[in-house]
Motif scaffolding. Structure first.
Motif, PDB file in Angstrom:
ATOM      1  N   LEU A   1       0.803  -1.230   0.000  1.00  0.00           N
ATOM      2  CA  LEU A   1       0.000   0.000   0.000  1.00  0.00           C
ATOM      3  C   LEU A   1       0.839   1.285   0.000  1.00  0.00           C
ATOM      4  CD1 LEU A   1      -2.160  -2.143   0.624  1.00  0.00           C
ATOM      5  CD2 LEU A   1      -3.160  -0.581   2.262  1.00  0.00           C
TER       6      LEU A   1
ATOM      7  N   ARG B   1      -1.775   3.102  -3.434  1.00  0.00           N
ATOM      8  CA  ARG B   1      -3.026   2.430  -3.116  1.00  0.00           C
ATOM      9  C   ARG B   1      -4.200   3.284  -3.574  1.00  0.00           C
ATOM     10  NH1 ARG B   1      -4.884   5.927  -0.581  1.00  0.00           N
ATOM     11  NH2 ARG B   1      -6.883   4.863  -0.442  1.00  0.00           N
ATOM     12  N   GLY B   2      -5.412   2.697  -3.453  1.00  0.00           N
ATOM     13  CA  GLY B   2      -6.596   3.362  -3.988  1.00  0.00           C
ATOM     14  C   GLY B   2      -6.803   2.790  -5.384  1.00  0.00           C
ATOM     15  N   ALA B   3      -8.052   2.416  -5.701  1.00  0.00           N
ATOM     16  CA  ALA B   3      -8.303   1.660  -6.930  1.00  0.00           C
ATOM     17  C   ALA B   3      -7.715   2.306  -8.193  1.00  0.00           C
ATOM     18  CB  ALA B   3      -9.799   1.408  -7.069  1.00  0.00           C
ATOM     19  N   PRO B   4      -8.033   3.590  -8.495  1.00  0.00           N
ATOM     20  CA  PRO B   4      -7.490   4.149  -9.744  1.00  0.00           C
ATOM     21  C   PRO B   4      -5.965   4.249  -9.738  1.00  0.00           C
ATOM     22  CG  PRO B   4      -9.355   5.449  -8.955  1.00  0.00           C
ATOM     23  CD  PRO B   4      -8.989   4.518  -7.842  1.00  0.00           C
TER      24      PRO B   4
ATOM     25  N   ILE C   1      -3.835   2.310  -8.244  1.00  0.00           N
ATOM     26  CA  ILE C   1      -3.253   0.977  -8.456  1.00  0.00           C
ATOM     27  C   ILE C   1      -3.259   0.651  -9.958  1.00  0.00           C
ATOM     28  CG2 ILE C   1      -3.574  -1.505  -8.045  1.00  0.00           C
ATOM     29  CD1 ILE C   1      -4.870  -0.764  -5.335  1.00  0.00           C
TER      30      ILE C   1
ATOM     31  N   ARG D   1      -3.043  -7.467  -5.918  1.00  0.00           N
ATOM     32  CA  ARG D   1      -4.218  -7.244  -5.057  1.00  0.00           C
ATOM     33  C   ARG D   1      -5.467  -7.689  -5.826  1.00  0.00           C
ATOM     34  NH1 ARG D   1      -4.683  -1.721  -1.848  1.00  0.00           N
ATOM     35  NH2 ARG D   1      -5.848  -3.072  -0.420  1.00  0.00           N
TER      36      ARG D   1
ATOM     37  N   CYS E   1     -12.106   5.669   4.687  1.00  0.00           N
ATOM     38  CA  CYS E   1     -10.881   5.327   3.952  1.00  0.00           C
ATOM     39  C   CYS E   1     -10.346   6.573   3.256  1.00  0.00           C
ATOM     40  CB  CYS E   1     -11.112   4.187   2.968  1.00  0.00           C
ATOM     41  SG  CYS E   1      -9.557   3.459   2.361  1.00  0.00           S
TER      42      CYS E   1
ATOM     43  N   ALA F   1     -10.339   8.374  -0.586  1.00  0.00           N
ATOM     44  CA  ALA F   1     -10.668   8.442  -2.012  1.00  0.00           C
ATOM     45  C   ALA F   1     -10.318   9.843  -2.502  1.00  0.00           C
ATOM     46  CB  ALA F   1     -12.138   8.119  -2.233  1.00  0.00           C
TER      47      ALA F   1
ATOM     48  N   ALA G   1      -5.316   8.671  -3.947  1.00  0.00           N
ATOM     49  CA  ALA G   1      -5.827   7.362  -4.380  1.00  0.00           C
ATOM     50  C   ALA G   1      -6.068   7.304  -5.882  1.00  0.00           C
ATOM     51  CB  ALA G   1      -7.131   7.071  -3.645  1.00  0.00           C
ATOM     52  N   THR G   2      -5.786   8.411  -6.570  1.00  0.00           N
ATOM     53  CA  THR G   2      -6.089   8.503  -8.006  1.00  0.00           C
ATOM     54  C   THR G   2      -4.905   9.172  -8.720  1.00  0.00           C
ATOM     55  OG1 THR G   2      -7.071  10.717  -7.798  1.00  0.00           O
ATOM     56  CG2 THR G   2      -8.544   8.867  -7.418  1.00  0.00           C
TER      57      THR G   2
ATOM     58  N   GLN H   1      -6.148   4.648   6.732  1.00  0.00           N
ATOM     59  CA  GLN H   1      -6.105   5.529   5.552  1.00  0.00           C
ATOM     60  C   GLN H   1      -6.854   6.838   5.813  1.00  0.00           C
ATOM     61  OE1 GLN H   1      -6.805   2.280   5.469  1.00  0.00           O
ATOM     62  NE2 GLN H   1      -6.172   1.291   3.586  1.00  0.00           N
TER      63      GLN H   1
ATOM     64  N   GLY I   1     -15.529   6.132  -1.674  1.00  0.00           N
ATOM     65  CA  GLY I   1     -15.009   5.634  -2.949  1.00  0.00           C
ATOM     66  C   GLY I   1     -15.540   4.244  -3.257  1.00  0.00           C
ATOM     67  N   CYS I   2     -14.899   3.586  -4.198  1.00  0.00           N
ATOM     68  CA  CYS I   2     -15.360   2.263  -4.615  1.00  0.00           C
ATOM     69  C   CYS I   2     -14.167   1.520  -5.234  1.00  0.00           C
ATOM     70  CB  CYS I   2     -16.468   2.439  -5.654  1.00  0.00           C
ATOM     71  SG  CYS I   2     -17.160   0.886  -6.236  1.00  0.00           S
TER      72      CYS I   2
HETATM   73  O1  MRU Z   1      -6.784  -0.713   0.670  1.00  0.00           O
HETATM   74  P1  MRU Z   1      -6.858   0.605  -0.045  1.00  0.00           P
HETATM   75  O2  MRU Z   1      -6.303   1.725   0.753  1.00  0.00           O
HETATM   76  O3  MRU Z   1      -6.301   0.539  -1.439  1.00  0.00           O
HETATM   77  O4  MRU Z   1      -8.429   0.851  -0.190  1.00  0.00           O
HETATM   78  C1  MRU Z   1      -8.857   1.985  -0.889  1.00  0.00           C
HETATM   79  C2  MRU Z   1     -10.316   2.195  -0.862  1.00  0.00           C
HETATM   80  O5  MRU Z   1     -11.077   1.406  -0.331  1.00  0.00           O
HETATM   81  C3  MRU Z   1     -10.826   3.403  -1.616  1.00  0.00           C
HETATM   82  O6  MRU Z   1     -11.996   3.883  -1.044  1.00  0.00           O
HETATM   83  C4  MRU Z   1     -11.110   3.010  -3.067  1.00  0.00           C
HETATM   84  O7  MRU Z   1     -10.008   2.376  -3.639  1.00  0.00           O
HETATM   85  C5  MRU Z   1     -11.493   4.170  -3.906  1.00  0.00           C
HETATM   86  S1  MRU Z   1     -10.124   5.225  -4.208  1.00  0.00           S
HETATM   87  C6  MRU Z   1     -10.624   6.474  -5.216  1.00  0.00           C
END
Ligand code: MRU
Length: 360
Positions: A46, A49-52, A54, A90, A158, A160, A164-165, A197, A236-237
């Motif tokens: 991490l 980290r954060g979906a976008p 990553i 992940r 968390c 977002a 995370a982007t 986070q 976030g998601c």
């Molecule tokens: O484990 P993480 O810190 O990667 O988890 C991140 C989240 O859960 C965020 O809310 C999600 O990735 C959205 S980020 C724009």
């Protein structure tokens, strides 16, 4: 205020520079990742980290693998191995697989070109993934701005945010924009056990930007909602299924249940790269399980649980679609029925892209 750039290629274009998120908020340390093993470690630990984010890091990683292996005879087999390897870092955030699959398609489409040109196209594709994410975040922030009223309290979980982007963030984007435009908002940030986070990153980003942010422990969310301090939840998601069930950081589904109880609108933020057409419902989403030490000792000065005690540490949970008011995407806020409306959002994006391409 200096903007933090969390992921970028080095000047020479042969390594990735990331802001090590595990060192925040105490230190702003940039590290250079030269090999696929270093990138894998940075994603699993991490540091990025954060979906976008990553997805973007993996796209650059794929390009770096191509650069390294370009002259090898079994180049294409090696690239398949690289995709499998990076994809195993992940399991939950679909952006990782989405970005790698885009990179693979780019590789296949350009396979007959000279190797040097193939590598150059992959670099451009990784840059495009980063740029499109930036654009999606801006559009999501604008789309969500009407959901914010002056003086409103917003709870988030968390992180977002921009970290995370690529830039701007998803759920934090409209909060930063509202603040920039002079609106007064009060954000409650869950600390987000076990990896904090919310405390380390969300509180850091909002505080740094001058947004009024109050940090709470995860188990205080009910209390602040009951006291009437929260008028909306923005989170976030990591992966939205086509029926709207949406995975996000562990604790998100509990917040959705609370929000329903108190009649508080619950919005999730997912660029369309986070909506997975191949995942039908939340049951099909794999939830990452992480090391017990994150719960028992990671952020403590000494261990806080008896040696040998059993620990369960799922990193994400799935918010049932029936608890979600709307999912904010770059094509506007998607309301139920999610399946139908996601398909319409994908279609809008496709035709917007076609129009843009035709203009160039
Ligand atoms: O484990 P993480 O810190 O990667 O988890 C991140 C989240 O859960 C965020 O809310 C999600 O990735 C959205 S980020 C724009």
């Amino acid at each position: 205020m200096e903007e933090l750039i969390n992921i970028r290629l080095s000047e020479a274009g042969n390594s990735l520079i990331i802001l090590d998120q595990t060192r925040l908020p105490l230190e702003e340390v940039y590290i250079e990742l030269k090999s696929r093993e270093e990138l894998f470690e940075a994603i699993t630990k991490l540091r990025v980290r954060g979906a976008p984010a990553i997805g973007i890091a993996a796209a650059y990683g794929y390009y770096l693998c191509a650069l390294e292996d370009a002259e090898k005879e079994d180049f294409f087999r090696r690239m398949d191995d690289a995709e499998r390897y990076l994809g195993s870092s992940r399991p939950t955030a679909v952006n990782l697989f989405w970005a790698l699959s885009r990179m693979r398609q780019c590789l296949r489409q350009n396979a007959l070109l000279p190797r040097e040109e193939v590598v150059a196209r992959l670099r451009l594709e990784a840059e495009a993934i980063r740029r499109e994410d930036e654009e999606a975040n801006l559009r999501m922030s604008e789309a969500a701005l009407p959901l914010i009223g002056d003086g409103m309290g917003i709870l988030t979980h968390c992180n977002a945010g921009p970290l995370a982007t690529s830039r701007y963030g998803t759920a934090l984007g409209p909060m930063l924009l509202a603040h920039e435009r002079g609106m007064e908002i009060h954000v409650y940030a869950d600390e987000t056990r076990p990896l904090l986070q919310g405390a380390r990153l969300t509180a850091f980003e909002l505080h740094r930007a001058g947004v009024d942010v109050t940090l709470i422990c995860d188990n205080m969310a009910n209390q602040v909602m009951k006291e009437g301090r929260v008028q909306a939840v923005f989170i976030g998601c990591d992966r939205a299924a086509m029926n709207g069930d949406s995975a996000n950081k562990i604790g998100s589904s509990g917040l959705a249940v609370l929000a329903k109880h108190y009649g508080i609108p619950f919005y999730m933020f997912a660029p369309l790269s986070t909506v997975d057409p191949d995942t039908a419902t939340g049951k099909d989403i794999r939830i990452e399980q992480r090391a017990p030490e994150e719960v028992t000792e990671l952020f403590f000065t000494h261990r806080m649980a008896p040696e040998g005690v059993k620990v369960y540490n799922p990193a994400f949970d799935v918010v049932d679609h029936e608890l979600i008011t709307g999912i904010v995407t770059e094509e506007g806020v998607v309301y139920p029925p999610f399946g139908e409306n996601f398909r319409a959002a994908f279609e809008r994006k496709r035709s917007r892209r076609e129009t843009k391409d035709a203009e160039v």
